[in-house]
Structure formats: structure tokens, C-alpha cells
Design a protein around this motif. Structure first.
Motif, PDB file in Angstrom:
ATOM      1  N   LYS A  19       8.877   0.464   0.180  1.00 38.57           N
ATOM      2  CA  LYS A  19       8.899   1.912  -0.029  1.00 38.57           C
ATOM      3  C   LYS A  19       7.586   2.548   0.440  1.00 38.57           C
ATOM      4  CE  LYS A  19       9.967   5.331  -3.562  1.00 38.57           C
ATOM      5  NZ  LYS A  19      10.382   5.551  -4.943  1.00 38.57           N
ATOM      6  N   VAL A  20       6.480   1.886   0.190  1.00 40.31           N
ATOM      7  CA  VAL A  20       5.174   2.409   0.601  1.00 40.31           C
ATOM      8  C   VAL A  20       5.069   2.444   2.123  1.00 40.31           C
ATOM      9  CG1 VAL A  20       2.683   1.962   0.553  1.00 40.31           C
ATOM     10  CG2 VAL A  20       4.033   1.728  -1.529  1.00 40.31           C
ATOM     11  N   VAL A  21       5.507   1.383   2.785  1.00 36.15           N
ATOM     12  CA  VAL A  21       5.465   1.349   4.250  1.00 36.15           C
ATOM     13  C   VAL A  21       6.386   2.422   4.836  1.00 36.15           C
ATOM     14  CG1 VAL A  21       6.013  -0.047   6.296  1.00 36.15           C
ATOM     15  CG2 VAL A  21       4.737  -1.058   4.408  1.00 36.15           C
ATOM     16  N   ALA A  22       7.552   2.601   4.261  1.00 34.89           N
ATOM     17  CA  ALA A  22       8.455   3.656   4.727  1.00 34.89           C
ATOM     18  C   ALA A  22       7.799   5.020   4.584  1.00 34.89           C
ATOM     19  CB  ALA A  22       9.773   3.611   3.950  1.00 34.89           C
ATOM     20  N   GLY A  23       7.103   5.243   3.479  1.00 38.73           N
ATOM     21  CA  GLY A  23       6.395   6.501   3.278  1.00 38.73           C
ATOM     22  C   GLY A  23       5.267   6.701   4.273  1.00 38.73           C
ATOM     23  N   ALA A  24       4.578   5.617   4.606  1.00 42.42           N
ATOM     24  CA  ALA A  24       3.503   5.693   5.606  1.00 42.42           C
ATOM     25  C   ALA A  24       4.058   6.091   6.968  1.00 42.42           C
ATOM     26  CB  ALA A  24       2.781   4.348   5.694  1.00 42.42           C
ATOM     27  N   LYS A  25       5.196   5.505   7.330  1.00 43.20           N
ATOM     28  CA  LYS A  25       5.833   5.874   8.597  1.00 43.20           C
ATOM     29  C   LYS A  25       6.258   7.342   8.588  1.00 43.20           C
ATOM     30  CE  LYS A  25       7.875   1.388   9.772  1.00 43.20           C
ATOM     31  NZ  LYS A  25       9.175   0.719   9.974  1.00 43.20           N
ATOM     32  N   THR A  26       6.851   7.771   7.497  1.00 40.67           N
ATOM     33  CA  THR A  26       7.280   9.165   7.372  1.00 40.67           C
ATOM     34  C   THR A  26       6.091  10.117   7.474  1.00 40.67           C
ATOM     35  OG1 THR A  26       9.164   8.533   6.002  1.00 40.67           O
ATOM     36  CG2 THR A  26       8.442  10.825   5.856  1.00 40.67           C
ATOM     37  N   ALA A  27       4.957   9.705   6.932  1.00 42.36           N
ATOM     38  CA  ALA A  27       3.746  10.522   6.971  1.00 42.36           C
ATOM     39  C   ALA A  27       3.103  10.549   8.357  1.00 42.36           C
ATOM     40  CB  ALA A  27       2.748  10.026   5.944  1.00 42.36           C
ATOM     41  N   GLY A  28       3.578   9.668   9.259  1.00 40.46           N
ATOM     42  CA  GLY A  28       3.080   9.679  10.626  1.00 40.46           C
ATOM     43  C   GLY A  28       2.089   8.593  10.984  1.00 40.46           C
ATOM     44  N   LEU A  29       1.858   7.631  10.090  1.00 39.86           N
ATOM     45  CA  LEU A  29       0.958   6.537  10.439  1.00 39.86           C
ATOM     46  C   LEU A  29       1.562   5.712  11.567  1.00 39.86           C
ATOM     47  CD1 LEU A  29      -0.558   7.219   7.771  1.00 39.86           C
ATOM     48  CD2 LEU A  29      -0.917   4.776   7.546  1.00 39.86           C
ATOM     49  N   THR A  30       0.715   5.354  12.513  1.00 41.05           N
ATOM     50  CA  THR A  30       1.170   4.528  13.631  1.00 41.05           C
ATOM     51  C   THR A  30       0.600   3.122  13.560  1.00 41.05           C
ATOM     52  OG1 THR A  30      -0.629   5.320  15.039  1.00 41.05           O
ATOM     53  CG2 THR A  30       1.473   6.504  15.156  1.00 41.05           C
ATOM     54  N   GLY A  31      -0.293   2.892  12.607  1.00 35.93           N
ATOM     55  CA  GLY A  31      -0.873   1.572  12.435  1.00 35.93           C
ATOM     56  C   GLY A  31      -1.515   1.420  11.080  1.00 35.93           C
ATOM     57  N   ILE A  32      -1.495   0.196  10.568  1.00 35.96           N
ATOM     58  CA  ILE A  32      -2.153  -0.136   9.311  1.00 35.96           C
ATOM     59  C   ILE A  32      -2.918  -1.429   9.531  1.00 35.96           C
ATOM     60  CG2 ILE A  32      -1.867  -0.711   6.878  1.00 35.96           C
ATOM     61  CD1 ILE A  32       0.861   0.754   6.979  1.00 35.96           C
ATOM     62  N   ILE A  33      -4.238  -1.383   9.333  1.00 39.49           N
ATOM     63  CA  ILE A  33      -5.049  -2.592   9.396  1.00 39.49           C
ATOM     64  C   ILE A  33      -5.039  -3.185   7.992  1.00 39.49           C
ATOM     65  CG2 ILE A  33      -7.300  -3.582   9.951  1.00 39.49           C
ATOM     66  CD1 ILE A  33      -5.872  -2.092  12.307  1.00 39.49           C
ATOM     67  N   ALA A  34      -4.389  -4.316   7.852  1.00 33.28           N
ATOM     68  CA  ALA A  34      -4.240  -4.966   6.552  1.00 33.28           C
ATOM     69  C   ALA A  34      -5.347  -6.003   6.393  1.00 33.28           C
ATOM     70  CB  ALA A  34      -2.869  -5.616   6.443  1.00 33.28           C
ATOM     71  N   VAL A  35      -6.280  -5.721   5.485  1.00 30.19           N
ATOM     72  CA  VAL A  35      -7.418  -6.607   5.274  1.00 30.19           C
ATOM     73  C   VAL A  35      -7.116  -7.609   4.166  1.00 30.19           C
ATOM     74  CG1 VAL A  35      -9.066  -4.918   6.130  1.00 30.19           C
ATOM     75  CG2 VAL A  35      -8.524  -4.965   3.711  1.00 30.19           C
ATOM     76  N   CYS A  36      -7.832  -8.728   4.199  1.00 33.81           N
ATOM     77  CA  CYS A  36      -7.608  -9.811   3.254  1.00 33.81           C
ATOM     78  C   CYS A  36      -8.954 -10.317   2.742  1.00 33.81           C
ATOM     79  CB  CYS A  36      -6.899 -10.976   3.916  1.00 33.81           C
ATOM     80  SG  CYS A  36      -5.613 -10.532   5.059  1.00 33.81           S
ATOM     81  N   SER A  37      -8.891 -11.157   1.689  1.00 35.29           N
ATOM     82  CA  SER A  37     -10.150 -11.644   1.123  1.00 35.29           C
ATOM     83  C   SER A  37     -10.160 -13.135   0.815  1.00 35.29           C
ATOM     84  CB  SER A  37     -10.467 -10.864  -0.152  1.00 35.29           C
ATOM     85  OG  SER A  37      -9.438 -11.037  -1.095  1.00 35.29           O
ATOM     86  N   GLY A  38      -9.094 -13.834   1.091  1.00 33.21           N
ATOM     87  CA  GLY A  38      -9.049 -15.262   0.791  1.00 33.21           C
ATOM     88  C   GLY A  38      -7.781 -15.888   1.339  1.00 33.21           C
ATOM     89  N   ILE A  39      -7.634 -17.170   1.088  1.00 33.79           N
ATOM     90  CA  ILE A  39      -6.519 -17.921   1.673  1.00 33.79           C
ATOM     91  C   ILE A  39      -5.163 -17.333   1.278  1.00 33.79           C
ATOM     92  CG2 ILE A  39      -5.335 -20.152   1.708  1.00 33.79           C
ATOM     93  CD1 ILE A  39      -8.114 -21.455   1.514  1.00 33.79           C
ATOM     94  N   ALA A  40      -4.940 -17.098  -0.013  1.00 37.11           N
ATOM     95  CA  ALA A  40      -3.636 -16.584  -0.461  1.00 37.11           C
ATOM     96  C   ALA A  40      -3.349 -15.208   0.130  1.00 37.11           C
ATOM     97  CB  ALA A  40      -3.572 -16.533  -1.982  1.00 37.11           C
ATOM     98  N   SER A  41      -4.348 -14.328   0.116  1.00 34.49           N
ATOM     99  CA  SER A  41      -4.103 -12.987   0.658  1.00 34.49           C
ATOM    100  C   SER A  41      -3.959 -13.029   2.178  1.00 34.49           C
ATOM    101  CB  SER A  41      -5.191 -11.995   0.229  1.00 34.49           C
ATOM    102  OG  SER A  41      -6.433 -12.293   0.800  1.00 34.49           O
ATOM    103  N   ASN A  42      -4.651 -13.954   2.849  1.00 25.76           N
ATOM    104  CA  ASN A  42      -4.471 -14.107   4.295  1.00 25.76           C
ATOM    105  C   ASN A  42      -3.037 -14.510   4.626  1.00 25.76           C
ATOM    106  OD1 ASN A  42      -7.156 -13.507   4.985  1.00 25.76           O
ATOM    107  ND2 ASN A  42      -7.784 -15.639   4.972  1.00 25.76           N
ATOM    108  N   ILE A  43      -2.521 -15.474   3.895  1.00 21.00           N
ATOM    109  CA  ILE A  43      -1.152 -15.942   4.135  1.00 21.00           C
ATOM    110  C   ILE A  43      -0.153 -14.818   3.886  1.00 21.00           C
ATOM    111  CG2 ILE A  43       0.653 -17.490   3.271  1.00 21.00           C
ATOM    112  CD1 ILE A  43      -1.663 -19.544   2.780  1.00 21.00           C
ATOM    113  N   ARG A  44      -0.299 -14.124   2.768  1.00 21.91           N
ATOM    114  CA  ARG A  44       0.631 -13.028   2.440  1.00 21.91           C
ATOM    115  C   ARG A  44       0.537 -11.903   3.467  1.00 21.91           C
ATOM    116  NH1 ARG A  44       5.033 -10.904   1.768  1.00 21.91           N
ATOM    117  NH2 ARG A  44       5.176  -9.096   0.413  1.00 21.91           N
TER     118      ARG A  44
END
Length: 65
Positions: A19-44
Motif C-alpha cells: 500500500k505504501v509503494v502504491a501511494g508513492a507511485k500515485t504521489a509521483g515518485l520515480t525511484g526509492i533508494i532503499a537503505v539497509c543496516s545489516g545482513i537481515a535487512s540487506n536480504i529483505r
């Protein structure tokens, strides 16, 4: 028109991500840089980027704590 890019998002921490990603697209975002902080978050985050190609770009990391 300018491209809108979120340059620092911890998508792996967001409940109801679809739902959040759909809202971002509707708002006009063309890219999201998804940052991580460790092994589990990198994998996800890699999984999320695979689900939203061309929109979510992973920035893998390892926080020093």
C-alpha cells in the motif's frame, strides 16, 4: 517535470509495504533508494527491490554498531 526520488527509505521496516509503494507511485515518485543496516535487512531489501524493479534500488550496508 522533475523526477522525484526518495533517497533514504528503510522499506524493510514498513508494515503494509504494498500500500505504501502504491501511494508513492500515485504521489509521483520515480525511484526509492532503499537503505539497509545489516545482513537481515540487506536480504529483505534485495527481495523488495526484486519485487519492484525500476522503482526500488537497494543500497546495501553494514552499520558499525
Amino acid at each position: 517535470m522533475y523526477d522525484l526520488v526518495d533517497t533514504h527509505a528503510h522499506l524493510e521496516e514498513i508494515p503494509g509495504l504494498e500500500k505504501v509503494v502504491a501511494g508513492a507511485k500515485t504521489a509521483g515518485l520515480t525511484g526509492i533508494i532503499a537503505v539497509c543496516s545489516g545482513i537481515a535487512s540487506n536480504i529483505r531489501t534485495l527481495e523488495i527491490a526484486g519485487k519492484y524493479p525500476g522503482l526500488v534500488y537497494p543500497a546495501l550496508g553494514w552499520h558499525p554498531w
